[in-house]
Enzyme design. Structure first.
Site, PDB file in Angstrom:
ATOM      1  N   SER A 155       0.860  -1.182   0.000  1.00  0.00           N
ATOM      2  CA  SER A 155       0.000   0.000   0.000  1.00  0.00           C
ATOM      3  C   SER A 155       0.897   1.233   0.000  1.00  0.00           C
ATOM      4  O   SER A 155       1.763   1.371   0.865  1.00  0.00           O
ATOM      5  CB  SER A 155      -0.884  -0.026   1.247  1.00  0.00           C
ATOM      6  OG  SER A 155      -1.681   1.127   1.322  1.00  0.00           O
ATOM      7  N   LYS A 181      -0.937  -0.861  -4.494  1.00  0.00           N
ATOM      8  CA  LYS A 181      -2.182  -0.147  -4.144  1.00  0.00           C
ATOM      9  C   LYS A 181      -1.834   1.307  -3.856  1.00  0.00           C
ATOM     10  O   LYS A 181      -0.976   1.578  -3.011  1.00  0.00           O
ATOM     11  CB  LYS A 181      -2.820  -0.823  -2.939  1.00  0.00           C
ATOM     12  CG  LYS A 181      -3.801   0.016  -2.153  1.00  0.00           C
ATOM     13  CD  LYS A 181      -4.568  -0.844  -1.173  1.00  0.00           C
ATOM     14  CE  LYS A 181      -4.734  -0.169   0.183  1.00  0.00           C
ATOM     15  NZ  LYS A 181      -5.454  -1.037   1.138  1.00  0.00           N
ATOM     16  N   LEU A 182      -2.484   2.207  -4.580  1.00  0.00           N
ATOM     17  CA  LEU A 182      -2.251   3.635  -4.373  1.00  0.00           C
ATOM     18  C   LEU A 182      -3.358   4.197  -3.498  1.00  0.00           C
ATOM     19  O   LEU A 182      -4.542   4.025  -3.794  1.00  0.00           O
ATOM     20  CB  LEU A 182      -2.255   4.389  -5.709  1.00  0.00           C
ATOM     21  CG  LEU A 182      -1.326   3.889  -6.813  1.00  0.00           C
ATOM     22  CD1 LEU A 182      -1.482   4.786  -8.056  1.00  0.00           C
ATOM     23  CD2 LEU A 182       0.121   3.873  -6.342  1.00  0.00           C
ATOM     24  N   LYS A 183      -2.974   4.902  -2.461  1.00  0.00           N
ATOM     25  CA  LYS A 183      -3.955   5.651  -1.689  1.00  0.00           C
ATOM     26  C   LYS A 183      -4.346   6.871  -2.522  1.00  0.00           C
ATOM     27  O   LYS A 183      -3.466   7.515  -3.109  1.00  0.00           O
ATOM     28  CB  LYS A 183      -3.331   6.091  -0.354  1.00  0.00           C
ATOM     29  CG  LYS A 183      -3.061   4.930   0.592  1.00  0.00           C
ATOM     30  CD  LYS A 183      -4.373   4.325   1.070  1.00  0.00           C
ATOM     31  CE  LYS A 183      -4.163   3.432   2.269  1.00  0.00           C
ATOM     32  NZ  LYS A 183      -5.449   2.910   2.785  1.00  0.00           N
ATOM     33  N   ASP A 209      -7.171   2.909  -3.192  1.00  0.00           N
ATOM     34  CA  ASP A 209      -7.933   2.889  -1.935  1.00  0.00           C
ATOM     35  C   ASP A 209      -8.244   4.325  -1.534  1.00  0.00           C
ATOM     36  O   ASP A 209      -7.335   5.127  -1.294  1.00  0.00           O
ATOM     37  CB  ASP A 209      -7.110   2.193  -0.840  1.00  0.00           C
ATOM     38  CG  ASP A 209      -7.882   2.011   0.462  1.00  0.00           C
ATOM     39  OD1 ASP A 209      -9.053   2.464   0.542  1.00  0.00           O
ATOM     40  OD2 ASP A 209      -7.327   1.411   1.396  1.00  0.00           O
ATOM     41  N   ASN A 211     -10.339   5.196   1.127  1.00  0.00           N
ATOM     42  CA  ASN A 211     -10.703   5.344   2.544  1.00  0.00           C
ATOM     43  C   ASN A 211     -11.878   6.298   2.725  1.00  0.00           C
ATOM     44  O   ASN A 211     -11.839   7.240   3.526  1.00  0.00           O
ATOM     45  CB  ASN A 211      -9.498   5.779   3.385  1.00  0.00           C
ATOM     46  CG  ASN A 211      -8.495   4.676   3.576  1.00  0.00           C
ATOM     47  OD1 ASN A 211      -7.380   4.729   3.064  1.00  0.00           O
ATOM     48  ND2 ASN A 211      -8.869   3.615   4.285  1.00  0.00           N
ATOM     49  N   GLU A 234     -11.080   0.555  -3.781  1.00  0.00           N
ATOM     50  CA  GLU A 234     -11.429   0.171  -2.412  1.00  0.00           C
ATOM     51  C   GLU A 234     -12.113   1.324  -1.687  1.00  0.00           C
ATOM     52  O   GLU A 234     -11.617   2.452  -1.688  1.00  0.00           O
ATOM     53  CB  GLU A 234     -10.122  -0.225  -1.703  1.00  0.00           C
ATOM     54  CG  GLU A 234     -10.270  -0.746  -0.287  1.00  0.00           C
ATOM     55  CD  GLU A 234      -8.899  -1.150   0.291  1.00  0.00           C
ATOM     56  OE1 GLU A 234      -7.932  -1.351  -0.490  1.00  0.00           O
ATOM     57  OE2 GLU A 234      -8.789  -1.260   1.521  1.00  0.00           O
ATOM     58  N   ASP A 259     -13.892  -2.188   2.318  1.00  0.00           N
ATOM     59  CA  ASP A 259     -13.004  -2.391   3.468  1.00  0.00           C
ATOM     60  C   ASP A 259     -13.785  -1.957   4.717  1.00  0.00           C
ATOM     61  O   ASP A 259     -14.431  -2.780   5.370  1.00  0.00           O
ATOM     62  CB  ASP A 259     -11.715  -1.569   3.247  1.00  0.00           C
ATOM     63  CG  ASP A 259     -10.783  -1.549   4.453  1.00  0.00           C
ATOM     64  OD1 ASP A 259     -11.115  -2.125   5.492  1.00  0.00           O
ATOM     65  OD2 ASP A 259      -9.689  -0.922   4.366  1.00  0.00           O
ATOM     66  N   LYS A 283     -10.074  -7.724   7.010  1.00  0.00           N
ATOM     67  CA  LYS A 283      -9.143  -7.349   8.081  1.00  0.00           C
ATOM     68  C   LYS A 283      -9.709  -7.923   9.363  1.00  0.00           C
ATOM     69  O   LYS A 283     -10.756  -7.472   9.842  1.00  0.00           O
ATOM     70  CB  LYS A 283      -9.055  -5.828   8.219  1.00  0.00           C
ATOM     71  CG  LYS A 283      -8.298  -5.121   7.119  1.00  0.00           C
ATOM     72  CD  LYS A 283      -8.334  -3.623   7.347  1.00  0.00           C
ATOM     73  CE  LYS A 283      -7.614  -2.885   6.234  1.00  0.00           C
ATOM     74  NZ  LYS A 283      -7.908  -1.440   6.279  1.00  0.00           N
ATOM     75  N   GLY A 311      -4.347  -4.753   5.617  1.00  0.00           N
ATOM     76  CA  GLY A 311      -3.289  -4.540   6.599  1.00  0.00           C
ATOM     77  C   GLY A 311      -3.557  -3.286   7.405  1.00  0.00           C
ATOM     78  O   GLY A 311      -4.218  -2.365   6.931  1.00  0.00           O
TER      79      GLY A 311
HETATM   80  C1  NPQ Z   1      -6.517   0.489   4.572  1.00  0.00           C
HETATM   81  N1  NPQ Z   1      -4.218   0.125   5.481  1.00  0.00           N
HETATM   82  O1  NPQ Z   1      -6.495  -0.480   3.838  1.00  0.00           O
HETATM   83  C2  NPQ Z   1      -5.501   0.683   5.703  1.00  0.00           C
HETATM   84  C3  NPQ Z   1      -5.602   1.985   6.322  1.00  0.00           C
HETATM   85  C4  NPQ Z   1      -4.595   2.445   7.288  1.00  0.00           C
HETATM   86  C5  NPQ Z   1      -2.155  -0.699   4.569  1.00  0.00           C
HETATM   87  O2  NPQ Z   1      -3.501   0.841   3.459  1.00  0.00           O
HETATM   88  C6  NPQ Z   1      -1.635   3.586  11.180  1.00  0.00           C
HETATM   89  C7  NPQ Z   1      -2.348   2.458  11.540  1.00  0.00           C
HETATM   90  C8  NPQ Z   1      -1.822   4.115   9.953  1.00  0.00           C
HETATM   91  C9  NPQ Z   1      -3.266   1.878  10.672  1.00  0.00           C
HETATM   92  C10 NPQ Z   1      -2.945   4.105   7.809  1.00  0.00           C
HETATM   93  C11 NPQ Z   1      -3.351   0.168   4.433  1.00  0.00           C
HETATM   94  C12 NPQ Z   1      -2.730   3.548   9.053  1.00  0.00           C
HETATM   95  C13 NPQ Z   1      -3.472   2.426   9.423  1.00  0.00           C
HETATM   96  C14 NPQ Z   1      -3.854   3.521   6.952  1.00  0.00           C
HETATM   97  C15 NPQ Z   1      -4.389   1.883   8.521  1.00  0.00           C
HETATM   98  O3  NPQ Z   1      -7.446   1.259   4.442  1.00  0.00           O
HETATM   99 MG    MG Z   2      -8.577   0.229   2.888  1.00  0.00          MG
END
Ligand code: NPQ
Ligand code: MG
Length: 389
Positions: A155, A181-183, A209, A211, A234, A259, A283, A311
């Site tokens: 990610s 995976k690009l945020k 992703d 969020n 996502e 997610d 998750k 993750g």
């Molecule tokens: C997701 N994780 O899939 C999460 C979001 C995320 C790997 O993209 C600290 C602790 C910072 C948990 C940042 C990935 C975080 C975190 C992002 C979880 O949406």
């Molecule tokens: Mg996510």
């Protein structure tokens, strides 16, 4: 000996089996681990990981669990401090009122506490570790793993510039990651994805992703991602908007993966039935534990929906458990099960190291990792001990 459970502390439907480990003390440890680089998402930037660890001391051995809650309620409503308080005030009293509880019974015993799935999952992980260590069985075998190693994705946080993003992605591809995976967030999306596609070509498994950063009004905008052949998008919309995701899905060619919205196997089944998603990110922390995570896997498998393991910047403890889960047959897409060094210079277990884009599934009893107590002690910011009675 602990007194027999009173009717008040025995929720209906939960039998006292007399099985399960006897827990003599529960240590709650908060640690602060610096991240190798700040991780920016649509909900904020993290530079350190504040982790709550649960350490069970039983008559027959120990067990470790990790809470995936973040320091602030930005990803979901849960956060570390609240999880720690809830465990002490409401969860451990229910569990320690019984002489023995199995990991499989834990969900029923805690059912009278609504929500707070990340807090419950941390306890369940510790209970599973203790119980399986005593039984000499690995979590992977217990869950039904069919693979000895799993394909790994990574990610990539939102960067200040497109150039920086391209350098970062080039580095991860060079390390061997099998999926990127690009945020994304509004305004840092279409052109970022275009740049990555143009630089690295159409063969790279690429997904995004959000969020929950978009609204249904952004449907036309998000449809511009369709030309890039993404594996999935996502969680484009807020957690509660299952119908919104179903409407959005009809306007996008890119598959929608949920997610944050997927809180249980029931929600997963309903989301799939209404067309809100065609792929599910699992998750364990978000859904209350590994047993509910396996139920989601089973529901999705029955409906022909691919799943992958998300993750939450886990230490080696949570990472080990995620690898066990990701080895189940329905996990057909690479997950966010990255190597330890994606996030940490120093981990609290032996680091998980990428080998040809894969990580090995631990085979030892319980989670299959040895915890480095000296490293934990150096990183500890707070510690408390709870005992039965
Ligand atoms: C997701 N994780 O899939 C999460 C979001 C995320 C790997 O993209 C600290 C602790 C910072 C948990 C940042 C990935 C975080 C975190 C992002 C979880 O949406
Ligand atoms: Mg996510």
């Amino acid at each position: 000996m602990a007194p027999p459970a009173t009717p008040e502390s025995t929720p209906p439907g939960v039998a006292q089996t007399g099985a399960g480990p006897r827990v003599e003390a529960v240590e709650l440890v908060r640690i602060a681990i610096p991240l190798v680089a700040p991780f920016r998402t649509s909900f904020g930037v993290q530079t350190d990981r504040d982790v709550l660890l649960v350490h069970l001391l039983g008559e027959a051995g120990e067990g470790w669990g990790e809470c995936v809650a973040m320091v602030e309620p930005g990803y979901s409503s849960e956060y570390t401090e609240a999880a720690e308080q809830l465990i002490g005030l409401y969860l451990l009293p229910r569990l320690l009122a019984r002489e023995r509880v199995t990991a499989a019974e834990l969900g029923g015993v805690l059912a009278s506490v609504r929500g707070h799935r990340m807090a419950k999952a941390a306890l369940e992980m510790a209970w599973l570790d203790l119980e399986l260590r005593v039984a000499g069985r690995s979590l992977a075998e217990y869950l039904g793993a069919v693979r000895a190693e799993v394909d790994c994705g990574v990610s990539v946080g939102i960067t200040d510039t497109t150039e920086e993003l391209l350098e970062t992605v080039a580095g991860y591809l060079g390390e061997g990651y099998r999926r990127i995976k690009l945020k994304i967030e509004p305004g840092l999306d279409i052109e970022r994805v275009r740049a990555v596609r143009e630089r690295f070509g159409p063969e790279v498994l690429l997904q995004v992703d959000a969020n929950a950063a978009y609204t249904l009004e952004d449907a036309e905008h998000l449809a511009r991602l369709d030309e890039f052949g993404l594996v999935l998008i996502e969680q484009p919309l807020p957690e509660e908007q299952l119908l919104g995701h179903a409407k959005l899905a009809r306007r996008l060619a890119t598959p929608i993966c949920l997610d944050e919205s997927i809180l249980s196997a029931t929600v997963a089944a309903e989301a799939i039935e209404m067309g809100a998603c065609s792929i599910v990110n699992i998750k364990p922390g978000r859904v209350g534990g590994y047993l509910e995570a396996r139920r989601i896997h089973d529901v999705c498998a029955a409906l022909g929906v691919p799943v992958w393991c998300g993750g939450m910047l886990e230490t080696g403890i949570g990472r080990a458990a995620n690898l066990a889960l990701a080895a189940l047959p329905g996990f057909t897409l690479p997950g966010d099960t990255s190597a330890s060094d994606r996030y940490f210079h120093e981990d609290i277990t032996a680091p998980f190291v990428l080998e040809a884009g894969r990580l090995r599934v631990p085979t030892g009893a319980g989670l299959g990792v040895e915890v480095r107590r000296d490293v934990i002690d150096r990183m500890t910011t707070r510690r408390s001990v709870v005992r039965p009675g």
